[in-house]
Design an enzyme around this catalytic site. Sequence first.
Site, PDB file in Angstrom:
ATOM      1  N   LYS A 100       0.835  -1.196   0.000  1.00 39.20           N
ATOM      2  CA  LYS A 100       0.000   0.000   0.000  1.00 39.20           C
ATOM      3  C   LYS A 100       0.873   1.251   0.000  1.00 39.20           C
ATOM      4  O   LYS A 100       1.804   1.361   0.793  1.00 39.20           O
ATOM      5  CB  LYS A 100      -0.923  -0.030   1.212  1.00 39.20           C
ATOM      6  N   THR A 143      -8.037   8.221   8.434  1.00 37.48           N
ATOM      7  CA  THR A 143      -7.335   7.049   7.923  1.00 37.48           C
ATOM      8  C   THR A 143      -7.135   5.980   8.997  1.00 37.48           C
ATOM      9  O   THR A 143      -6.382   5.033   8.795  1.00 37.48           O
ATOM     10  CB  THR A 143      -5.961   7.461   7.368  1.00 37.48           C
ATOM     11  N   GLY A 157      -7.506   2.769  10.780  1.00 38.08           N
ATOM     12  CA  GLY A 157      -8.008   1.447  10.420  1.00 38.08           C
ATOM     13  C   GLY A 157      -8.013   1.130   8.943  1.00 38.08           C
ATOM     14  O   GLY A 157      -8.616   0.138   8.529  1.00 38.08           O
ATOM     15  N   THR A 158      -7.342   1.932   8.133  1.00 42.14           N
ATOM     16  CA  THR A 158      -7.335   1.656   6.686  1.00 42.14           C
ATOM     17  C   THR A 158      -6.657   0.322   6.374  1.00 42.14           C
ATOM     18  O   THR A 158      -7.106  -0.423   5.499  1.00 42.14           O
ATOM     19  CB  THR A 158      -6.641   2.786   5.906  1.00 42.14           C
ATOM     20  N   GLY A 159      -5.581   0.016   7.085  1.00 40.24           N
ATOM     21  CA  GLY A 159      -4.895  -1.250   6.844  1.00 40.24           C
ATOM     22  C   GLY A 159      -5.763  -2.447   7.190  1.00 40.24           C
ATOM     23  O   GLY A 159      -5.834  -3.422   6.437  1.00 40.24           O
ATOM     24  N   CYS A 160      -6.432  -2.371   8.329  1.00 39.84           N
ATOM     25  CA  CYS A 160      -7.341  -3.443   8.741  1.00 39.84           C
ATOM     26  C   CYS A 160      -8.456  -3.625   7.714  1.00 39.84           C
ATOM     27  O   CYS A 160      -8.805  -4.745   7.317  1.00 39.84           O
ATOM     28  CB  CYS A 160      -7.967  -3.118  10.095  1.00 39.84           C
TER      29      CYS A 160
END
Length: 270
Positions: free
Chosen positions: A177, A211, A213-216
């Site tokens: 990402k 942003t 929690g975007t990875g989760c």
Amino acid sequence: MKKQYKRALTIAGSDPSGGAGIQADLKTFSACGCYGMTVITAVVDENTVGVTDVHPIPVSFVSGQIKSVLDDIGADAIKIGMLHSSDLIRAVRETLSKYNVSNIVLDPVMVATSGDKLLQDEAIETLKNELIPYVRVITPNIPEAEILIGQKITGQHDLPLVVKDLSFNRSVSVLLKAGHLTEDELIDVFYNAETDEVIELKSKRIQTRNTHGTGCTFSSAVAAFLAHGLPLNDAVTKAKEYMTKAIEIGAKYEIGKGHGPVHHFFGFWE
């Protein structure tokens, strides 16, 4: 004949503010048409501003949760998030090895959006050597990728080479990402280790502080679409579309005093 749910399990930490961790995973699974289940690895004292404390769940209890869910309901895909220690990483891998679930997506959570560290130093090598080669897809961001490969990423031009370096001799697919870079266009890069393809996933860069929690969310969306039986490239592409829209709509809202969440249910109400 009764209908069957597409089943997605998250193994991760709990975020009481609702934007990250298992809370974000469950929202994403639901929004993407899956029946979501959870195994809690840690209770995290956090909000949109930062992490105050982490309370680990005993390793044996985490393994017990996995067994309870998979013995009874099973799973079409599994997303793994925050695993804070070497003992826990080994226990999760050992427990999962007893079940036939091939769609495992690992978000190698090491640092929160706020910058707070979430993974013990000694656990990084265990993650690299014992868990990453076992899963189907990993979804690192730029700081996590830098830790995993041990070198700095200077810009977008590095990513096609970095994804292959992260693939552990082409044994695991990598969704890298690019949100931490500064180019005007946001281009995530996906390496499909099963077909030896590198794919660029382009979107406009949205200026927003929401942003958390975007990875989760992104990794859970990949797992959800794999649970639906989509081919790997299609699952990642649809997850990118979902993530982009969730950020775009979430940017219109204000919640909390720090990094707010994305809008997981943009398709239902805005």
